[in-house]
Structure formats: structure tokens, C-alpha cells
Scaffold this motif. Structure first.
Motif, PDB file in Angstrom:
ATOM      1  N   ILE A 171       0.646  -1.054   0.183  1.00  0.00           N
ATOM      2  CA  ILE A 171      -0.321  -0.257   0.191  1.00  0.00           C
ATOM      3  C   ILE A 171       0.656   1.198   0.179  1.00  0.00           C
ATOM      4  O   ILE A 171       1.774   1.565   1.152  1.00  0.00           O
ATOM      5  N   PRO A 172       1.139   1.595  -1.118  1.00  0.00           N
ATOM      6  CA  PRO A 172       1.889   2.850  -1.089  1.00  0.00           C
ATOM      7  C   PRO A 172       1.654   4.340  -0.507  1.00  0.00           C
ATOM      8  O   PRO A 172       2.335   4.996  -0.528  1.00  0.00           O
ATOM      9  N   TYR A 173       0.068   4.308  -0.967  1.00  0.00           N
ATOM     10  CA  TYR A 173      -0.508   5.291  -0.832  1.00  0.00           C
ATOM     11  C   TYR A 173      -2.010   5.810  -0.317  1.00  0.00           C
ATOM     12  O   TYR A 173      -2.475   4.375  -0.046  1.00  0.00           O
ATOM     13  N   LEU A 174      -1.835   6.532   0.766  1.00  0.00           N
ATOM     14  CA  LEU A 174      -3.630   6.515   1.710  1.00  0.00           C
ATOM     15  C   LEU A 174      -3.564   7.761   1.429  1.00  0.00           C
ATOM     16  O   LEU A 174      -2.739   8.645   1.210  1.00  0.00           O
ATOM     17  N   ILE A 175      -4.950   8.037   1.679  1.00  0.00           N
ATOM     18  CA  ILE A 175      -5.657   9.203   0.347  1.00  0.00           C
ATOM     19  C   ILE A 175      -6.809   9.133   2.042  1.00  0.00           C
ATOM     20  O   ILE A 175      -7.439   8.780   2.198  1.00  0.00           O
ATOM     21  N   LYS A 176      -6.863  10.545   1.925  1.00  0.00           N
ATOM     22  CA  LYS A 176      -8.296  11.183   2.932  1.00  0.00           C
ATOM     23  C   LYS A 176      -8.901  11.637   2.473  1.00  0.00           C
ATOM     24  O   LYS A 176      -8.370  12.976   1.353  1.00  0.00           O
ATOM     25  N   PHE A 177     -10.357  11.500   2.116  1.00  0.00           N
ATOM     26  CA  PHE A 177     -11.153  12.186   1.645  1.00  0.00           C
ATOM     27  C   PHE A 177     -11.940  13.465   2.355  1.00  0.00           C
ATOM     28  O   PHE A 177     -12.528  13.022   3.420  1.00  0.00           O
ATOM     29  N   GLN A 178     -11.905  14.698   1.996  1.00  0.00           N
ATOM     30  CA  GLN A 178     -11.936  15.504   3.542  1.00  0.00           C
ATOM     31  C   GLN A 178     -13.487  16.270   3.800  1.00  0.00           C
ATOM     32  O   GLN A 178     -13.499  16.948   4.469  1.00  0.00           O
ATOM     33  N   GLY A 179     -14.114  16.501   1.994  1.00  0.00           N
ATOM     34  CA  GLY A 179     -14.628  16.591   2.331  1.00  0.00           C
ATOM     35  C   GLY A 179     -15.016  18.118   1.676  1.00  0.00           C
ATOM     36  O   GLY A 179     -14.065  19.226   1.477  1.00  0.00           O
ATOM     37  N   PRO A 180     -15.963  19.069   1.769  1.00  0.00           N
ATOM     38  CA  PRO A 180     -15.514  20.170   1.449  1.00  0.00           C
ATOM     39  C   PRO A 180     -14.932  21.397   2.328  1.00  0.00           C
ATOM     40  O   PRO A 180     -14.727  22.443   2.324  1.00  0.00           O
ATOM     41  N   ASN A 181     -14.462  21.190   3.267  1.00  0.00           N
ATOM     42  CA  ASN A 181     -13.939  21.978   4.299  1.00  0.00           C
ATOM     43  C   ASN A 181     -12.409  22.247   4.031  1.00  0.00           C
ATOM     44  O   ASN A 181     -11.735  20.801   4.201  1.00  0.00           O
ATOM     45  N   SER A 182     -12.049  23.104   2.916  1.00  0.00           N
ATOM     46  CA  SER A 182     -10.517  22.885   2.609  1.00  0.00           C
ATOM     47  C   SER A 182      -9.076  23.122   4.377  1.00  0.00           C
ATOM     48  O   SER A 182      -8.761  22.689   4.167  1.00  0.00           O
ATOM     49  N   GLN A 183      -9.905  23.759   5.152  1.00  0.00           N
ATOM     50  CA  GLN A 183      -9.181  23.547   6.601  1.00  0.00           C
ATOM     51  C   GLN A 183      -8.738  22.541   6.791  1.00  0.00           C
ATOM     52  O   GLN A 183      -7.546  22.065   7.341  1.00  0.00           O
ATOM     53  N   TYR A 184      -9.360  21.061   6.733  1.00  0.00           N
ATOM     54  CA  TYR A 184      -8.682  19.685   7.393  1.00  0.00           C
ATOM     55  C   TYR A 184      -7.631  19.207   6.419  1.00  0.00           C
ATOM     56  O   TYR A 184      -6.663  19.289   6.582  1.00  0.00           O
ATOM     57  N   ALA A 185      -8.359  19.676   5.101  1.00  0.00           N
ATOM     58  CA  ALA A 185      -7.319  19.634   3.483  1.00  0.00           C
ATOM     59  C   ALA A 185      -5.714  19.659   4.271  1.00  0.00           C
ATOM     60  O   ALA A 185      -4.715  20.102   4.380  1.00  0.00           O
ATOM     61  N   LYS A 186      -5.968  21.455   4.343  1.00  0.00           N
ATOM     62  CA  LYS A 186      -4.807  22.781   4.202  1.00  0.00           C
ATOM     63  C   LYS A 186      -3.964  22.630   5.677  1.00  0.00           C
ATOM     64  O   LYS A 186      -2.881  22.253   5.329  1.00  0.00           O
ATOM     65  N   SER A 187      -4.621  22.171   6.790  1.00  0.00           N
ATOM     66  CA  SER A 187      -4.040  21.640   8.005  1.00  0.00           C
ATOM     67  C   SER A 187      -3.486  20.063   8.317  1.00  0.00           C
ATOM     68  O   SER A 187      -2.311  20.198   8.778  1.00  0.00           O
ATOM     69  N   LEU A 188      -3.537  19.518   7.568  1.00  0.00           N
ATOM     70  CA  LEU A 188      -3.153  18.024   7.550  1.00  0.00           C
ATOM     71  C   LEU A 188      -1.576  18.455   6.595  1.00  0.00           C
ATOM     72  O   LEU A 188      -0.461  17.961   6.894  1.00  0.00           O
ATOM     73  N   VAL A 189      -2.246  19.189   5.045  1.00  0.00           N
ATOM     74  CA  VAL A 189      -0.488  19.116   4.341  1.00  0.00           C
ATOM     75  C   VAL A 189       0.384  20.136   5.041  1.00  0.00           C
ATOM     76  O   VAL A 189       1.499  19.910   4.976  1.00  0.00           O
ATOM     77  N   GLU A 190      -0.361  21.453   5.837  1.00  0.00           N
ATOM     78  CA  GLU A 190       1.026  22.542   6.021  1.00  0.00           C
ATOM     79  C   GLU A 190       1.717  22.318   7.767  1.00  0.00           C
ATOM     80  O   GLU A 190       2.543  22.680   7.461  1.00  0.00           O
ATOM     81  N   ILE A 244      -9.067  15.718  -1.744  1.00  0.00           N
ATOM     82  CA  ILE A 244      -9.089  15.065  -1.361  1.00  0.00           C
ATOM     83  C   ILE A 244      -7.533  14.753  -1.215  1.00  0.00           C
ATOM     84  O   ILE A 244      -6.450  15.314  -1.819  1.00  0.00           O
ATOM     85  N   THR A 245      -6.957  14.290  -0.289  1.00  0.00           N
ATOM     86  CA  THR A 245      -5.329  14.482   0.162  1.00  0.00           C
ATOM     87  C   THR A 245      -4.232  13.223  -0.422  1.00  0.00           C
ATOM     88  O   THR A 245      -5.146  12.018   0.500  1.00  0.00           O
ATOM     89  N   ILE A 246      -3.226  12.633  -1.045  1.00  0.00           N
ATOM     90  CA  ILE A 246      -2.890  11.537  -0.740  1.00  0.00           C
ATOM     91  C   ILE A 246      -1.640  12.090  -0.193  1.00  0.00           C
ATOM     92  O   ILE A 246      -0.919  12.785  -0.250  1.00  0.00           O
ATOM     93  N   CYS A 247      -1.052  10.486   0.696  1.00  0.00           N
ATOM     94  CA  CYS A 247       0.265  10.217   2.021  1.00  0.00           C
ATOM     95  C   CYS A 247       1.096   9.415   1.334  1.00  0.00           C
ATOM     96  O   CYS A 247      -0.153   8.545   0.588  1.00  0.00           O
ATOM     97  N   GLU A 248       1.968   9.573   1.530  1.00  0.00           N
ATOM     98  CA  GLU A 248       2.645   7.997   0.949  1.00  0.00           C
ATOM     99  C   GLU A 248       2.678   7.541   2.318  1.00  0.00           C
ATOM    100  O   GLU A 248       2.764   8.029   3.610  1.00  0.00           O
ATOM    101  N   THR A 249       2.127   6.259   2.573  1.00  0.00           N
ATOM    102  CA  THR A 249       2.044   4.938   3.316  1.00  0.00           C
ATOM    103  C   THR A 249       2.959   5.354   4.779  1.00  0.00           C
ATOM    104  O   THR A 249       2.936   5.594   5.881  1.00  0.00           O
ATOM    105  N   VAL A 250       4.025   4.778   4.263  1.00  0.00           N
ATOM    106  CA  VAL A 250       5.089   4.830   5.407  1.00  0.00           C
ATOM    107  C   VAL A 250       5.509   5.991   6.153  1.00  0.00           C
ATOM    108  O   VAL A 250       5.844   5.812   7.647  1.00  0.00           O
ATOM    109  N   PRO A 251       5.524   6.785   5.443  1.00  0.00           N
ATOM    110  CA  PRO A 251       6.234   8.329   5.625  1.00  0.00           C
ATOM    111  C   PRO A 251       4.991   8.778   7.406  1.00  0.00           C
ATOM    112  O   PRO A 251       5.557   9.375   7.987  1.00  0.00           O
ATOM    113  N   PHE A 252       4.227   8.461   6.225  1.00  0.00           N
ATOM    114  CA  PHE A 252       2.960   9.594   7.067  1.00  0.00           C
ATOM    115  C   PHE A 252       2.854   8.386   8.361  1.00  0.00           C
ATOM    116  O   PHE A 252       2.280   8.967   9.678  1.00  0.00           O
ATOM    117  N   ILE A 253       2.733   7.353   8.012  1.00  0.00           N
ATOM    118  CA  ILE A 253       2.512   6.510   9.909  1.00  0.00           C
ATOM    119  C   ILE A 253       4.013   6.655  10.123  1.00  0.00           C
ATOM    120  O   ILE A 253       3.751   6.451  12.091  1.00  0.00           O
TER     121      ILE A 253
END
Length: 161
Positions: A18-37, A114-123
Motif C-alpha cells: 500500500i504505497p499511498y493513503l488517501i484522505k477524503f476531506q469533504g468540502p472543508n478546505s481547512q482540514y486538508a490544509k491543516s493536514l498538508v501544512e 482529497i489528500t494523498i500521503c505516502e504510507t510509510v512516511p505518514f505512519i
């Protein structure tokens, strides 16, 4: 450290396909932004997800059976939950991730992020920051049974299996 080195090694073995994990954030951009930044995870309690379907009246909006064992025992309803979609290697083709469009309809019915993360670094990042310990792994769906319920209760795990 959040989980032991042994648990981390077991998890990395489970996730090696499983090289990637995807987070479906919905319409609130703040959740995606706070995850990425900032690496912040927006979590809600098991009770929140159990109540969503009942409150909204929309089947699949939340999960009325969240943390339910044997059809009537609710455990750890205050525990925070964070779920992501696992992308398997066979879904990755030439810089593309192939997912069923029903996932987007189900998880982002009114659009969203939708936020895409590499699995191992994320964990590894979660494990280096979250020192109180946590439970992590793949979700398995299936029919509830007394045997499965007893296994969860013996391990003192939440209703996730």
C-alpha cells in the motif's frame, strides 16, 4: 514513541503493498490544509460517527454500528477515529492512482478535497509525534459474530477489526 518497534515493523509489513493513503476531506478546505501544512489530523469520536447516520437519516453518512460488538455492546465511544483509504500497488499506473468513482461519490458527495500521503512516511510521522499510543491497521468488513466479538473483547480493542 506511540507504538513499539515490533508493532511498527508488523504494520510496515502489512502496508508494504500500500504505497499511498488517501484522505477524503469533504468540502472543508481547512482540514486538508491543516493536514498538508501542519500535519494535523481532524478526528471525531466513535460516538460522533455512530450518531451521524441516525441524525442525518442518510444511510452510510457516518456509521451507526461504529465500535459495536456482538450487536449491542458499544466500546470506547469517546475514542477519536481517523480513517484513510488504502491505495494498493496494482491501483497505481504511470503517475496515476485508479480508484472507483463510487468512492468519490460516497466520501465527497458535495465535492471536496482529497489528500494523498505516502504510507510509510505518514505512519512514521504519526508514530514520532503521538506518544500516548494508538491502534492502527486495515479495516476489515464482515458480518459480526460472537467469535469475532470475543476476540475484540479479549484484546481490549475497540470495535474495529
Amino acid at each position: 514513541m506511540g507504538i513499539s518497534n515490533e508493532q511498527l515493523e508488523q504494520l510496515e509489513q502489512i502496508m508494504e503493498d500500500i504505497p499511498y493513503l488517501i484522505k477524503f476531506q469533504g468540502p472543508n478546505s481547512q482540514y486538508a490544509k491543516s493536514l498538508v501544512e501542519m500535519g494535523e489530523l481532524h478526528m471525531c469520536s466513535a460516538q460522533y460517527y455512530a450518531d451521524q447516520e441516525r441524525i442525518s437519516g442518510i444511510r452510510g453518512q457516518g456509521d451507526q454500528y461504529e465500535n459495536e460488538i456482538m450487536g449491542f455492546i458499544h466500546v470506547d465511544m469517546g475514542c477519536p477515529i481517523y480513517c484513510m483509504y488504502a491505495v494498493y500497488k496494482q491501483q497505481c499506473k504511470a503517475n496515476e492512482i485508479l480508484i472507483d468513482k463510487r468512492l468519490i461519490r460516497d466520501f465527497c458527495p458535495v465535492g471536496g478535497y482529497i489528500t494523498i500521503c505516502e504510507t510509510v512516511p505518514f505512519i512514521n510521522q504519526i508514530n514520532s509525534v503521538y506518544v500516548k499510543g494508538f491502534d492502527i491497521g486495515l479495516v476489515t468488513y464482515g458480518n459480526q459474530s460472537i467469535v469475532t466479538g470475543m476476540k475484540l473483547l479479549e484484546k481490549r480493542r475497540a470495535g474495529h477489526y
